[in-house]
Enzyme design. Structure first.
Site: not given
Ligand code: UT7
Length: 326
Positions: A253, A111, A283
């Site tokens: 980005h 990225c 993204n």
């Molecule tokens: O360009 C490359 C660089 N990449 C990035 O910059 C990404 C950086 N990271 C992020 O933007 C965030 O970490 C994410 C958007 C990827 C995830 O957000 P988060 O607030 O960190 O969520 P999490 O991974 O901690 O997941 C929270 C919950 C989990 O469920 P439990 O374990 O709390 O029951 C996940 O299983 O959300 C769940 N989850 C979803 N639920 C519905 C994960 N993905 C999804 C989804 N829909 N698509």
């Protein structure tokens, strides 16, 4: 010698996919995706490639600049999703647009790739090596996304953006400062394997084939981005002798609206000076910044003399920024 951007262009696949459609493919909701990322829809390839999208973006940038492809000296393509290991995508774009006098090669800094490419273009121009350089960011991430992993597949979109940078002896437009870096020790928090070793002497475990799709520790990348991007922008501004108040727009980005808001807060800058398009396109890795730059340019939101900060971050882990006088 100064570097001036004299043309911008972008290209998106024709097919829009909204969060409702995503919810039919994986266990997710529009509300979750919007709340956690700010993304509402993205474009996904139905046949468009890194080369076809990159070619279209380059042709638009050349047309806007009023420059023929044969006048281009170098094509730098930032991509982490090339169609071929070789020939590189930049050479394929060179052939497609007829840039017969241009050298061409790819850059893979995920990225951060477009910012790394622009920084390289500035160095070539300052050193007097090349006069006209196409810097392109083009990605078809849908081909490396794991469509069974809801935590990653909802984030990404496909697309391409390009700028034509030209050497100028006079005028205000130039790059004031740049910075770039990497932390390879954390590389595996965002990765996608290439081919497996399968020669007559040594074969890797076939179960490793599962790792040939994009995998990410979202939390780790999130924390890295929030911390590193603010530091990186503060450093690049200090190098340019500027304060955040003296910058018009911060073009980051487009990974996550929450990351952009946190960076704005850390810098003490109003969020209104951080334009975003991720609600519409998601993204797009190395294509995010040049697509947004082209949209702003074509909307008339960039004016000669404006100071603009670009900053990318992502796989590697890599990060980079530059300050431009538009
Ligand atoms: O360009 C490359 C660089 N990449 C990035 O910059 C990404 C950086 N990271 C992020 O933007 C965030 O970490 C994410 C958007 C990827 C995830 O957000 P988060 O607030 O960190 O969520 P999490 O991974 O901690 O997941 C929270 C919950 C989990 O469920 P439990 O374990 O709390 O029951 C996940 O299983 O959300 C769940 N989850 C979803 N639920 C519905 C994960 N993905 C999804 C989804 N829909 N698509």
């Amino acid at each position: 010698m100064r570097m001036k951007i004299i043309g911008t262009g972008s290209a998106l696949p024709r097919t829009r996919v909204d969060n409702g459609q995503m919810a039919e493919w994986v266990d997710t909701t529009d509300a979750w995706i919007r709340e956690r990322t700010g993304i509402g829809e993205r474009r996904l390839s139905t046949g468009e490639t890194v080369v076809s999208l990159g070619t279209e973006a380059c042709l638009k940038a050349l047309e806007q600049a009023g420059i023929g492809a044969e006048e281009v000296d170098l094509i730098l393509l930032a991509t982490c999703t090339p169609e071929y290991l070789f020939p590189c995508g930049a050479c394929q774009i060179q052939a497609a647009i007829g840039a017969v006098h241009a050298a061409a090669y790819d850059i893979n800094a995920a990225c951060s790739g477009f910012v790394f490419g622009l920084n390289a273009a500035q160095a070539y121009i300052r050193a007097g090596v090349y006069r006209r350089i196409l810097v392109v960011g083009s990605e078809v991430l849908s081909k490396v996304a794991d469509w069974s992993d809801r935590s990653t597949c909802v984030l990404f979109g496909d697309g391409a953006g390009a700028v034509l940078a030209q050497a100028r002896e006079d005028g205000e437009s130039r790059m004031l400062s740049s910075i770039q870096g990497a932390d390879g020790t954390k590389g595996m928090v965002l990765n996608c394997r290439s081919r497996m070793m399968m020669n007559p002497l040594f074969q890797e475990n076939p179960e490793e084939a599962d790792t040939m799709y994009l995998t990410m520790d979202g939390r780790e990348v999130y924390c890295f981005a929030v911390r590193q991007v603010a530091v990186c922008i503060a450093q690049v501004l200090e190098k340019a002798g500027l304060t955040p108040e003296e910058v018009g727009l911060f073009i980051l980005h487009q990974a996550n609206v929450r990351i952009i808001e946190a960076v704005a807060r850390n810098l003490g800058v109003d969020i209104g000076r951080f334009p975003m398009n991720l609600e519409r396109v998601g993204n797009m890795s190395s294509a995010s910044i040049p697509v947004l730059l082209d949209e702003l340019n074509r909307e008339g939101r960039l004016h000669r003399g404006d100071r603009i900060v670009l900053s990318g971050f992502g796989g590697g882990l890599t990060y980079g920024a530059c300050v431009l006088v538009w």
